[in-house]
Motif scaffolding. Structure first.
Motif: not given
Length: 352
Positions: A172-181
């Motif tokens: 959830x806190x990755x640099x490019x917010x893939x999971x959130x997107x």
């Protein structure tokens, strides 16, 4: 200096020292104002946009005429500048305009997806291949979410979420917010039960596997296994939400010592590009790792009833060298002409 500040300065000069305007070059000022309008072009009907540009050019023709005189009529100059300032002041705020246009594009693409029942392709820049564009072609439809305009006859909606990593796709806190997107898109954009093809992993292998092998002093196979474990957690979660999930395996890696690779490395060293855009390990090593990655990923997908698709085996020779005829000019992404080869794979796996 903003456009409004520039016009205010010119009005002040006209009032106090009109002689300075004699012979003044108005080209840069005109370009600045036309750029202000152009940035909001999509907000206007074509006829209204044309009228705005024509009005601006009329005023600048008067300004040029006055400036060419030995003594300009400062009242005429002031009137023109005040009118131009009024035009700029009445424009929608650029931040608002950008947000408005992105929201409109988001709803437009969502409508196409629902109406045509398109398959969603989401992931890193390699999703661009599915759109038929040979060069990377991204149009913003949200915060860090781009669509690749589809120029093929296939019913695809290609969503680029940034240079994301398979390793971080469940974070959830990755640099490019893939999971959130992806969660946002699942809740607000993607049709329930839609086909979703996820396209990640090439960056992990090219830029991170052999770097982490050395940093962690572990076999590269272990690094790949960790990435695959995270990737599968994500794919299985997506499947649990009722989507028909497909996985597009990473393609063969950029050839060694290309001018493109050397240029990217130089730019990365200057901090002008992310490290994700460079290569670590030799071409043969990276392709060997990709072969391993795809085989393991394929096996895990089969265990979880997720359809795995790949063009990798057709891209490499016995020495694990990449066939560059498959690659676009950047030597990193697939050439759009290869889409006919991929089509056979998509048909076989009932993706199209």
């Amino acid at each position: 200096m903003t456009t409004i500040e520039l016009i205010d300065k010119l009005i002040e000069i006209t009032t106090k020292r009109p002689e300075v305007l004699s012979g003044f070059d108005w080209q840069d000022a005109q370009l600045m104002i036309e750029l202000e309008i152009d940035n909001r072009k999509s907000l206007y009907p074509e006829s209204q946009y044309s009228n705005l540009i024509d009005s601006i050019r009329d005023q600048f023709n008067i300004l040029r005429s006055e400036s060419a005189k030995s003594v300009c009529n400062k009242d005429n100059v002031s009137s023109c500048l005040i009118l131009l300032k009024g035009l700029i002041s009445s424009l929608p705020d650029l931040d608002f305009a950008t947000s408005f246009l992105q929201n409109a594009a988001f709803e437009h693409e969502k409508l196409i997806h629902f109406t045509d029942n398109t398959a969603i392709v989401l992931g890193d820049s390699h999703v661009n291949f599915f759109s038929g564009n040979n060069k990377l072609t991204f149009k913003a439809i949200g915060d860090g979410i781009n669509v690749c305009p589809n120029i093929t006859n296939y019913k695809f909606t290609c969503l680029h979420l940034g240079p994301c990593l398979a390793y971080n796709c469940i974070n959830e806190n990755s640099k490019y917010a893939f999971y959130k997107k992806v969660n946002f898109l699942c809740d607000n954009f993607i049709k329930p039960g839609a086909k979703i093809c996820v396209c990640l992993g090439e960056i992990d292998i090219r830029a991170h596997v052999f770097m982490e092998k050395d940093l962690q002093k572990r076999p590269w196979e272990d690094i790949c296994d960790n990435i695959i474990a995270n990737y599968m957690d994500f794919l299985c979660e997506l499947k649990s939400r009722g989507f028909r999930v497909y996985c597009w395996g990473p393609i063969a890696s950029m050839p060694d010592n290309t001018s493109e690779e050397e240029e990217l490395k130089a730019l990365a060293a200057e901090g002008l590009f992310d490290q994700e855009l460079i290569s670590v390990g030799s071409e043969a090593e990276r392709n060997t790792a990709t072969a391993y990655f795809n085989q393991k990923l394929s096996e895990e997908c089969a265990k979880n009833s997720i359809t795995f698709m790949s063009i990798f085996n057709q891209m490499v020779d016995a020495n694990m060298k990449t066939d560059v005829s498959f690659l676009a000019d950047d030597k990193c992404h697939l050439n759009s002409e290869i889409i006919k080869v991929a089509e056979k794979i998509w048909i076989t796996h009932e993706f199209i």
